[in-house]
Scaffold this active site. Structure first.
Site, PDB file in Angstrom:
ATOM      1  N   GLU A   1      -3.208  -4.797  -2.956  1.00  0.00           N
ATOM      2  CA  GLU A   1      -3.761  -5.722  -3.953  1.00  0.00           C
ATOM      3  C   GLU A   1      -3.803  -5.072  -5.333  1.00  0.00           C
ATOM      4  OE1 GLU A   1      -4.957  -4.845  -1.011  1.00  0.00           O
ATOM      5  OE2 GLU A   1      -6.376  -6.304  -0.204  1.00  0.00           O
TER       6      GLU A   1
ATOM      7  N   ASN B   1       0.836  -1.200   0.000  1.00  0.00           N
ATOM      8  CA  ASN B   1       0.000   0.000   0.000  1.00  0.00           C
ATOM      9  C   ASN B   1       0.870   1.250   0.000  1.00  0.00           C
ATOM     10  OD1 ASN B   1       0.551  -0.882   2.704  1.00  0.00           O
ATOM     11  ND2 ASN B   1      -1.044   0.445   3.508  1.00  0.00           N
ATOM     12  N   ILE B   2       0.388   2.241  -0.733  1.00  0.00           N
ATOM     13  CA  ILE B   2       1.117   3.505  -0.913  1.00  0.00           C
ATOM     14  C   ILE B   2       0.134   4.628  -0.613  1.00  0.00           C
ATOM     15  CG2 ILE B   2       2.421   4.932  -2.530  1.00  0.00           C
ATOM     16  CD1 ILE B   2       2.982   2.321  -4.133  1.00  0.00           C
ATOM     17  N   GLU B   3       0.357   5.283   0.524  1.00  0.00           N
ATOM     18  CA  GLU B   3      -0.598   6.314   0.964  1.00  0.00           C
ATOM     19  C   GLU B   3      -0.209   7.689   0.435  1.00  0.00           C
ATOM     20  OE1 GLU B   3      -1.052   5.717   5.223  1.00  0.00           O
ATOM     21  OE2 GLU B   3      -2.215   3.881   4.836  1.00  0.00           O
TER      22      GLU B   3
ATOM     23  N   CYS C   1      -4.073   0.595  -2.508  1.00  0.00           N
ATOM     24  CA  CYS C   1      -3.980  -0.640  -1.726  1.00  0.00           C
ATOM     25  C   CYS C   1      -2.965  -1.608  -2.350  1.00  0.00           C
ATOM     26  CB  CYS C   1      -5.331  -1.346  -1.665  1.00  0.00           C
ATOM     27  SG  CYS C   1      -6.558  -0.515  -0.645  1.00  0.00           S
TER      28      CYS C   1
ATOM     29  N   CYS D   1     -10.376  -4.616   1.025  1.00  0.00           N
ATOM     30  CA  CYS D   1     -11.407  -3.563   1.047  1.00  0.00           C
ATOM     31  C   CYS D   1     -12.365  -3.749  -0.134  1.00  0.00           C
ATOM     32  CB  CYS D   1     -10.763  -2.184   1.016  1.00  0.00           C
ATOM     33  SG  CYS D   1     -10.228  -1.665  -0.628  1.00  0.00           S
TER      34      CYS D   1
ATOM     35  N   CYS E   1     -10.931  -2.992  -3.663  1.00  0.00           N
ATOM     36  CA  CYS E   1     -10.064  -4.053  -4.181  1.00  0.00           C
ATOM     37  C   CYS E   1     -10.879  -5.271  -4.617  1.00  0.00           C
ATOM     38  CB  CYS E   1      -9.021  -4.446  -3.142  1.00  0.00           C
ATOM     39  SG  CYS E   1      -7.712  -3.208  -2.987  1.00  0.00           S
TER      40      CYS E   1
END
Ligand code: THU
Length: 136
Positions: free
Chosen positions: A56, A43-45, A54, A87, A90
């Site tokens: 996935e 995940n990359i916020e 996310c 989520c 995804c």
């Protein structure tokens, strides 16, 4: 027969590379192709929170962008009590591109649950639902 242990290990390695300064919640994913390649995702916020990617979608996006179209299994891992549940966004994303591919959900304490996008999003909106609609 897919070696989930190796795939989960690859997801765990990606988990360590997450960029999650806002939630503090790392997620890792690893997608195995039918010819044996593994694509990882984390995940990359983003400071603009809704922009977060996310793990996935990062993994499947990387594989698809590389030209992969045939998938054997996806592993997802996080530090959760139960095997991490993907989520809703995804689930929708996976349903479109790999509806019946096995998905192994895992956590850092060693629990595992094997499912699939179709099981994770029963009766989800799918390409066939667009077929009889006029194009804009
Ligand atoms: N996250 C994922 O990467 N995958 C999921 O299926 C659940 C949520 C990420 C998004 C966000 O960066 C953090 O976990 C907390 O929601």
């Amino acid at each position: 027969m897919v070696d989930y242990t190796q795939l989960i290990a690859a997801a765990r390695a990606a988990h360590a590379r997450a960029y999650a300064p806002y939630s503090g919640f790392n997620v890792g994913a690893a997608l195995l192709t039918t010819d044996g390649r593994i694509y990882q995702g984390c995940n990359i916020e983003n400071a603009a929170y809704p922009v977060c990617l996310c793990a996935e979608r990062a993994a499947l996006g990387a594989a698809w962008s590389a030209g992969e179209r045939s998938f054997a299994a996806l592993a997802v891992i996080a530090d959760t009590e139960r095997p991490v549940p993907p989520c809703g966004m995804c689930r929708q994303f996976l349903l479109e591109l790999m509806p019946d591919t096995p998905v192994v959900l895992a956590n850092l304490r060693g629990d595992q649950l094997v499912t699939s996008p179709r099981e994770l999003l029963p009766d989800g909106f799918a390409p066939a639902d667009l077929l009889d609609k006029p194009k804009a």
